[in-house]
Design an enzyme around this catalytic site. Structure first.
Site, mmCIF file in Angstrom:
data_model
loop_
_atom_site.group_PDB
_atom_site.id
_atom_site.type_symbol
_atom_site.label_atom_id
_atom_site.label_comp_id
_atom_site.label_asym_id
_atom_site.label_seq_id
_atom_site.Cartn_x
_atom_site.Cartn_y
_atom_site.Cartn_z
ATOM 1 N N HIS A 189 0.348 -0.523 -0.204
ATOM 2 C CA HIS A 189 0.276 -0.083 -0.108
ATOM 3 C C HIS A 189 0.666 1.313 0.272
ATOM 4 O O HIS A 189 0.386 2.342 0.100
ATOM 5 C CB HIS A 189 -0.970 0.054 1.308
ATOM 6 C CG HIS A 189 -2.222 0.534 1.267
ATOM 7 N ND1 HIS A 189 -2.774 0.824 -0.240
ATOM 8 C CD2 HIS A 189 -3.115 0.704 1.836
ATOM 9 C CE1 HIS A 189 -4.283 0.908 0.062
ATOM 10 N NE2 HIS A 189 -4.174 1.493 0.807
ATOM 11 N N ASN B 172 -9.504 3.389 -1.522
ATOM 12 C CA ASN B 172 -10.040 4.357 -0.495
ATOM 13 C C ASN B 172 -9.311 5.863 -0.294
ATOM 14 O O ASN B 172 -9.973 6.474 -0.351
ATOM 15 C CB ASN B 172 -10.188 3.911 0.457
ATOM 16 C CG ASN B 172 -12.210 2.548 0.430
ATOM 17 O OD1 ASN B 172 -11.736 2.509 0.028
ATOM 18 N ND2 ASN B 172 -11.340 1.336 1.404
#
Length: 180
Positions: free
Chosen positions: A19, A112
């Site tokens: 990430h 997101n």
């Protein structure tokens, strides 16, 4: 002027997770361009420099990934910039691991952090450079996968993808220049 935003989670725990590809790309750009990320402003760590005469602001939001839009919105206001002045670098599970794709606009997809940026600044109209991380093991929850460390044997291939993402980003900054 271009504000280059790398998405990731701040702190040693997340340093080389899937990430954090956006943060790693901004670190790569920092090294290439000699821009030190040393200023804390607008809920972000920033550094200012230039690339072929274009002012460049490198940025790593200090918010968690899913609140990245807060920092981006503040930076746009601080520097009196528009959405077309930002370039966002981030990991993408919907792209094969190691692939890099550039889009000039579009939805946040499954990411997101990107969804939050779009919600905060009110537009999808900004360039982004997506670094493919692929999907994790079938039974592994998505959050566990993206927050897991990149295995040592896969780091060279992802380092190449990060370099390619930096090339693509700099092409967005100065389209008529060859890579530095």
């Amino acid at each position: 002027m271009k504000i280059i935003v790398g998405l990731g989670n701040y702190g040693d725990r997340y340093a080389y997770t899937f990430h954090n590809m956006g943060f790693l790309a901004v670190d790569c750009l920092s090294d290439r361009l000699g821009i030190k990320l040393k200023t804390r402003e607008c809920d972000a760590l920033t550094g200012v420099g230039s690339y072929h005469g274009e002012k460049v602001i490198l940025c790593k939001p200090l918010t968690y990934m899913n609140l990245s839009g807060k920092a981006v919105k503040q930076l746009l206001a601080r520097y009196k910039a528009s959405s077309r002045d930002i370039i966002v670098l981030f990991d993408d599970i919907d792209i094969a691991r190691g692939a890099v794709r550039v889009r000039q606009n579009g939805s946040g997809g499954t990411h997101n952090g990107m969804r939050n940026i779009i919600a905060e600044i009110g537009t999808e109209d900004f360039p982004r450079v997506r670094i493919g991380i692929g999907r994790g093991p079938e039974r592994m929850p998505l959050a566990d996968y993206v927050l897991s460390d990149v295995p040592q044997d896969e780091r060279p291939a992802l380092a190449e993808a990060i370099e390619a993402a930096c090339d693509a980003c700099l092409q967005q900054v100065s389209p008529n220049c060859n890579k530095q």
